[in-house]
Design a protein around this motif. Sequence first.
Motif, mmCIF file in Angstrom:
data_model
loop_
_atom_site.group_PDB
_atom_site.id
_atom_site.type_symbol
_atom_site.label_atom_id
_atom_site.label_comp_id
_atom_site.label_asym_id
_atom_site.label_seq_id
_atom_site.Cartn_x
_atom_site.Cartn_y
_atom_site.Cartn_z
ATOM 1 N N LEU A 1 0.826 -1.210 0.000
ATOM 2 C CA LEU A 1 0.000 0.000 0.000
ATOM 3 C C LEU A 1 0.862 1.262 0.000
ATOM 4 C CD1 LEU A 1 -2.851 1.250 0.229
ATOM 5 C CD2 LEU A 1 -2.593 1.130 2.715
ATOM 6 N N LEU A 2 1.905 1.275 0.815
ATOM 7 C CA LEU A 2 2.732 2.482 0.942
ATOM 8 C C LEU A 2 3.672 2.682 -0.237
ATOM 9 C CD1 LEU A 2 3.658 2.376 4.749
ATOM 10 C CD2 LEU A 2 1.945 3.803 3.622
ATOM 11 N N THR A 3 4.131 1.590 -0.836
ATOM 12 C CA THR A 3 5.121 1.716 -1.909
ATOM 13 C C THR A 3 4.508 1.717 -3.301
ATOM 14 O OG1 THR A 3 5.486 -0.692 -1.911
ATOM 15 C CG2 THR A 3 6.924 0.652 -0.523
ATOM 16 N N ARG A 4 3.285 1.223 -3.454
ATOM 17 C CA ARG A 4 2.675 1.157 -4.782
ATOM 18 C C ARG A 4 1.444 2.041 -4.923
ATOM 19 N NH1 ARG A 4 7.114 0.059 -7.022
ATOM 20 N NH2 ARG A 4 7.965 -2.022 -6.629
ATOM 21 N N ARG A 5 0.876 2.478 -3.821
ATOM 22 C CA ARG A 5 -0.280 3.359 -3.885
ATOM 23 C C ARG A 5 0.060 4.800 -3.517
ATOM 24 N NH1 ARG A 5 -3.596 0.821 -7.210
ATOM 25 N NH2 ARG A 5 -3.935 -1.349 -6.572
ATOM 26 N N THR A 6 1.287 5.034 -3.151
ATOM 27 C CA THR A 6 1.764 6.384 -2.861
ATOM 28 C C THR A 6 3.058 6.611 -3.649
ATOM 29 O OG1 THR A 6 3.157 5.798 -0.953
ATOM 30 C CG2 THR A 6 0.812 6.176 -0.525
ATOM 31 N N ALA A 7 3.609 7.811 -3.513
ATOM 32 C CA ALA A 7 4.846 8.142 -4.227
ATOM 33 C C ALA A 7 6.089 7.585 -3.551
ATOM 34 C CB ALA A 7 4.968 9.656 -4.360
ATOM 35 N N LEU A 8 5.922 6.939 -2.385
ATOM 36 C CA LEU A 8 7.086 6.467 -1.638
ATOM 37 C C LEU A 8 7.909 5.469 -2.443
ATOM 38 C CD1 LEU A 8 8.704 6.393 0.979
ATOM 39 C CD2 LEU A 8 7.145 4.627 1.822
ATOM 40 N N GLY A 9 7.242 4.535 -3.110
ATOM 41 C CA GLY A 9 7.976 3.541 -3.891
ATOM 42 C C GLY A 9 8.800 4.179 -4.996
ATOM 43 N N MET A 10 8.228 5.179 -5.670
ATOM 44 C CA MET A 10 8.957 5.874 -6.732
ATOM 45 C C MET A 10 10.161 6.621 -6.171
ATOM 46 S SD MET A 10 7.525 8.748 -9.385
ATOM 47 C CE MET A 10 7.231 9.888 -8.013
ATOM 48 N N LEU A 11 9.993 7.219 -4.986
ATOM 49 C CA LEU A 11 11.104 7.943 -4.366
ATOM 50 C C LEU A 11 12.232 6.985 -3.983
ATOM 51 C CD1 LEU A 11 9.135 10.415 -2.055
ATOM 52 C CD2 LEU A 11 10.169 10.879 -4.291
#
Length: 353
Positions: A188-198
Amino acid sequence: MNTLVKHRLFWPVAMLVALLLSNLAFTPSFFSVEVRDGHLYGSLIDIVRFGAPLIMVALGMTLVIATGGIDLSVGSVVAICGALACWRISEQGDQNSVAGVLVAVALALGLALLLGAWNGFLVAVVGIQPIIATLILMVAGRGLAQLITDGQIITVNSSPYKLIGGGYLFTVPFAILVALAVTALAVLLTRRTALGMLIESVGGNAEASRLAGIHSRRITLMAYIVAGLCAGIAGLMISSNVSSADGNNAGLWYELDAILAVVIGGTSLAGGRFSIAGTVVGALLIQTLTTTIYTTGIPPETTLLFKALVVTVVCLVQSPAFRAKVFKGRRRRPSAPPAGPAAATTEKVEVPA
């Protein structure tokens, strides 16, 4: 079909299925799952339950590797957190006190966060190479775990603490539920937010990410903190499952299994793109391999060698370059240009001035 074969999860899943099927030759009831006393039992359930701690450690390792780092201290963090929790529970009068167990769990996880922050500080702020920074805690942490246990195995008899690694909730092992919840949260945090891209941006090029306005140091620090927390949860699972803490052997070589799980899952050690699903599959593959070794009756003295051989085969099969050389052969050299009149057309023609 060609697109399916090229998918990063195809070969890990194929090897996992092959390992599972190989157990049928030795245990015909390997795939059977039944309910006893309201609890799920079966070899498949045991694989996931015993693999839950490795899944936890591998999830944290995935984020660290995605930033271009490595964490060799997770095995020591596993031992430290299990030792601290068991020591705290053994010191209280009523070991079945839920409040006392919650305090012990909170202390262990709090220490795990601090240890992860220490690694992140050395890497992101001080600038020490990740393999050296985490090697410090890998060595010192094992000594700290033995210091907490006084070099002995601490045994506890606590039903609430037993729930974490060896208990059941809604007929399902509690450790599996914890692993599912943490995995879902990570996705949820890495694929549904920008965190994974960062994270992938920092792992791809930390300096370029910084110039683009990304706080690369904060991202790196966060990755090591999460890795410490995940290792702490795994330490609670392992120690509660056996109702004891062994500062010398708990979590031993767990960092290597976690790195293997991440690599098998398709995440590059160079950093950048990562796969949470691939990491989970890699961890389950390693646990299935361990179960297969015991099921087939392989001699204990050759267990590590057999495990290394299978992991090597899996990594080679995953490699596109290796598959191209073995299965497709070398590409044919381009044929020589034709001779005769056809070749004459390629000759340079001089034009008079």
